[in-house]
Design a protein around this motif. Structure first.
Motif, PDB file in Angstrom:
ATOM      1  N   MET A 153       0.826  -1.184   0.000  1.00 51.29           N
ATOM      2  CA  MET A 153       0.000   0.000   0.000  1.00 51.29           C
ATOM      3  C   MET A 153       0.875   1.255   0.000  1.00 51.29           C
ATOM      4  N   ILE A 154       2.022   1.219   0.629  1.00 51.81           N
ATOM      5  CA  ILE A 154       2.862   2.400   0.721  1.00 51.81           C
ATOM      6  C   ILE A 154       3.318   2.844  -0.658  1.00 51.81           C
ATOM      7  N   LEU A 155       3.675   1.896  -1.521  1.00 54.36           N
ATOM      8  CA  LEU A 155       4.122   2.269  -2.861  1.00 54.36           C
ATOM      9  C   LEU A 155       2.993   2.886  -3.666  1.00 54.36           C
ATOM     10  N   ASN A 159       5.315   5.090   8.033  1.00 53.63           N
ATOM     11  CA  ASN A 159       4.854   4.720   9.366  1.00 53.63           C
ATOM     12  C   ASN A 159       3.746   3.671   9.220  1.00 53.63           C
ATOM     13  N   PRO A 160       4.045   2.406   9.504  1.00 51.71           N
ATOM     14  CA  PRO A 160       3.038   1.366   9.289  1.00 51.71           C
ATOM     15  C   PRO A 160       1.786   1.543  10.154  1.00 51.71           C
ATOM     16  N   ASN A 161       1.894   2.225  11.286  1.00 52.97           N
ATOM     17  CA  ASN A 161       0.724   2.454  12.130  1.00 52.97           C
ATOM     18  C   ASN A 161      -0.285   3.385  11.478  1.00 52.97           C
ATOM     19  N   VAL A 162       0.146   4.105  10.454  1.00 47.81           N
ATOM     20  CA  VAL A 162      -0.760   4.950   9.677  1.00 47.81           C
ATOM     21  C   VAL A 162      -0.916   4.378   8.274  1.00 47.81           C
ATOM     22  N   THR A 213     -12.472  -9.449   9.310  1.00 46.38           N
ATOM     23  CA  THR A 213     -12.409 -10.652   8.483  1.00 46.38           C
ATOM     24  C   THR A 213     -11.007 -11.255   8.496  1.00 46.38           C
ATOM     25  N   GLU A 214     -10.932 -12.505   8.107  1.00 48.35           N
ATOM     26  CA  GLU A 214      -9.642 -13.184   8.009  1.00 48.35           C
ATOM     27  C   GLU A 214      -8.781 -12.519   6.927  1.00 48.35           C
ATOM     28  N   ALA A 215      -9.398 -12.107   5.823  1.00 51.96           N
ATOM     29  CA  ALA A 215      -8.648 -11.443   4.745  1.00 51.96           C
ATOM     30  C   ALA A 215      -8.064 -10.123   5.234  1.00 51.96           C
ATOM     31  N   ASP A 261      -1.479  -8.072   8.812  1.00 52.03           N
ATOM     32  CA  ASP A 261      -0.250  -8.728   9.248  1.00 52.03           C
ATOM     33  C   ASP A 261       0.860  -8.559   8.216  1.00 52.03           C
ATOM     34  N   ALA A 262       0.533  -8.715   6.944  1.00 50.05           N
ATOM     35  CA  ALA A 262       1.539  -8.556   5.881  1.00 50.05           C
ATOM     36  C   ALA A 262       2.060  -7.125   5.856  1.00 50.05           C
ATOM     37  N   CYS A 263       1.188  -6.149   5.974  1.00 54.27           N
ATOM     38  CA  CYS A 263       1.601  -4.743   5.942  1.00 54.27           C
ATOM     39  C   CYS A 263       2.477  -4.394   7.145  1.00 54.27           C
ATOM     40  N   MET A 264       2.138  -4.962   8.296  1.00 49.95           N
ATOM     41  CA  MET A 264       2.893  -4.687   9.515  1.00 49.95           C
ATOM     42  C   MET A 264       4.155  -5.540   9.637  1.00 49.95           C
TER      43      MET A 264
END
Length: 163
Positions: free
Chosen positions: A1-3, A115-118, A149-151, A157-160
């Motif tokens: 998402m950051i890119l 900043n992954p928290n944002v 949701t699980e998705a 989790d992947a982003c963090m």
């Protein structure tokens, strides 16, 4: 998402009709143009993204932008900004920041793209502020919410960086 978020700022008019018409696997609702939006049931149950956006806003944004997106003497009311700002512009400003300088004042929005928290929750923040901007949701914490949701959990989790 950051890119994706830091790839540029889209030029467009503000958001269109916020009515939710499609739900994705991660629980995100989209409007007729495919922009993330909120879904609030008649009994007051909010979608997961609105709930998460409320939590994230009050964790990272309210210090400058005031309670519930209402603005402060330091930063603008985001509940008003998203009325005229496109989804792409919102992502670009949050990821890359913004500097407004005039003879009367200097306002600086720091970049949160690293900043992954944002950054991992930009859609959540946008959805919550969109609900605030249309007065679909008030100032209170959502008492009822859809389940995560699980998705959504996997993407979070992947982003963090969690395995």
């Amino acid at each position: 998402m950051i890119l994706v978020a830091s790839g540029g700022i889209a030029v467009a008019d503000g958001p269109v009709d916020p009515a939710a018409v499609k739900k994705e696997d991660d629980g995100k609702w989209l409007d007729k143009e495919g922009t993330p939006t909120y879904k609030i049931s008649a009994d007051g149950t909010v979608d997961w993204f609105t709930y998460s956006g409320y939590r994230r806003y009050h964790s990272d944004c309210h210090v400058c932008h005031g309670p519930d997106g209402m603005g402060s003497t330091y930063a603008p009311a985001l509940k008003d900004s998203v009325k005229t700002m496109s989804y792409g512009d919102f992502l670009g400003v949050v990821a890359s920041g913004r500097k407004n300088i005039s003879t009367a004042q200097e306002n600086v929005m720091p970049a949160f793209g690293d900043n992954p928290n944002v950054a991992c929750y930009m859609d959540d923040l946008y959805v919550y502020l969109r609900a605030r901007s249309t007065e679909a949701w008030g100032r209170q914490r959502p008492a009822k919410k859809e389940e995560k949701t699980e998705a959504y959990t996997k993407a979070e989790d992947a982003c963090m960086g969690k395995k």
